[in-house]
Design an enzyme around this catalytic site. Structure first.
Site, mmCIF file in Angstrom:
data_model
loop_
_atom_site.group_PDB
_atom_site.id
_atom_site.type_symbol
_atom_site.label_atom_id
_atom_site.label_comp_id
_atom_site.label_asym_id
_atom_site.label_seq_id
_atom_site.Cartn_x
_atom_site.Cartn_y
_atom_site.Cartn_z
ATOM 1 N N TYR A 41 0.835 -1.207 0.000
ATOM 2 C CA TYR A 41 0.000 0.000 0.000
ATOM 3 C C TYR A 41 0.869 1.256 0.000
ATOM 4 O O TYR A 41 0.625 2.201 -0.751
ATOM 5 C CB TYR A 41 -0.902 -0.032 1.231
ATOM 6 C CG TYR A 41 -1.674 1.228 1.528
ATOM 7 C CD1 TYR A 41 -2.853 1.525 0.857
ATOM 8 C CD2 TYR A 41 -1.244 2.102 2.524
ATOM 9 C CE1 TYR A 41 -3.578 2.666 1.153
ATOM 10 C CE2 TYR A 41 -1.965 3.239 2.836
ATOM 11 C CZ TYR A 41 -3.129 3.522 2.145
ATOM 12 O OH TYR A 41 -3.840 4.656 2.452
ATOM 13 N N LYS A 49 1.093 4.171 -2.839
ATOM 14 C CA LYS A 49 0.816 5.589 -2.564
ATOM 15 C C LYS A 49 2.017 6.461 -2.934
ATOM 16 O O LYS A 49 1.845 7.581 -3.431
ATOM 17 C CB LYS A 49 0.441 5.779 -1.097
ATOM 18 C CG LYS A 49 -0.907 5.190 -0.711
ATOM 19 C CD LYS A 49 -2.058 5.867 -1.422
ATOM 20 C CE LYS A 49 -3.405 5.459 -0.834
ATOM 21 N NZ LYS A 49 -4.551 6.099 -1.509
#
Length: 257
Positions: free
Chosen positions: A156, A160
């Protein structure tokens, strides 16, 4: 304040949390909003809430993991509203880390990157011609402080961070075509993803200089600012909206007292 009268806005992952709050904020400021989500029933609930407040919105199913689904949602938005002025990339995937990095399965890594980063790429690619045509187009992506510092979640966080890089490169490409591209990087925000974990939210609140975790409306305010003409000379930036978390290390400072 009605900064978005006559605008058409598409928000991904808009059925809940930050996406839903962002859709409400755009609608409250006069925009017609495409509430898109992989869960059509929840998207319809979000639209009903917007309409109860006098806003204009339509729900469209959109799986950002599918090029066909993304292109269909963008086409449906343009057909419904006649234009597209703002794209908000909010959809994401975030799987828990394995206890040991070497035990992380390829499938988890691939899904987090595909939905969070490549999904935003698919949406930008499909929306960009319409944003150029609008003459006032803007893309705002929802990143994370995880893309700036270490707060766990390997895949994740990498996704990002990649979204921040895509923001910069696309800003350079799209700027001469009249489209601005920016990103907000939230800290911890009280969304349904934290349901049942109020104790954890209370525990981390003290790490924030402003003494609390964020609310979805805090992020929605920043997204709408970057999409508005108030930010007409801003592109390619990552704006932390994090209660000061990345500006200091309160845990370290506390140990020195």
């Amino acid at each position: 304040m009605r900064r978005f009268e006559g605008y058409a806005v598409m928000v991904t992952g808009a059925a809940r949390g930050i996406g839903a709050a962002t859709a409400r904020r755009f609608a409250a400021e006069g925009a017609r909003v495409a509430v898109t989500d992989v869960d059509p029933r929840e998207a319809e609930k979000a639209v009903a809430g917007i309409r109860e407040q006098g806003g204009a919105a339509r729900a469209f199913t959109c799986d950002v993991g599918s090029r066909d689904s993304v292109e269909a949602a963008v086409a449906a938005t343009v057909e419904e509203f006649g234009r597209l002025d703002v794209l908000v990339n909010n959809a994401y995937a975030c799987a828990p880390d394995a206890a040991l990095f070497e035990d992380e399965p390829d499938e988890v890594w691939a899904r987090d990157l595909d939905i969070t980063l490549t999904g935003a790429y698919r949406c930008c690619r499909a929306a960009l011609p319409h944003l150029v045509a609008s003459g006032r187009g803007a893309i705002v992506s929802v990143g994370s402080v995880n893309g700036l510092q270490d707060y766990g979640n390997h895949a994740y966080s990498a996704a990002k961070a990649g979204l921040g890089s895509l923001t910069r490169t696309l800003a350079g490409h799209a700027g001469p075509r009249g489209v601005r591209v920016n990103l907000v990087a939230p800290g911890t925000v009280r969304t349904p993803a934290w349901s049942g974990r109020d104790a954890a939210l209370d525990a981390v609140s003290g790490l924030y200089p402003l003494g609390r975790v964020g609310e979805p409306e805090d992020i929605a305010a920043a997204v709408t600012f970057l999409a508005s003409s108030d930010a007409a000379w801003i592109t390619g930036v990552t704006l932390p909206v994090d209660g000061g978390l990345t500006s200091t290390n309160r845990g370290f400072r506390a140990q020195l007292q």
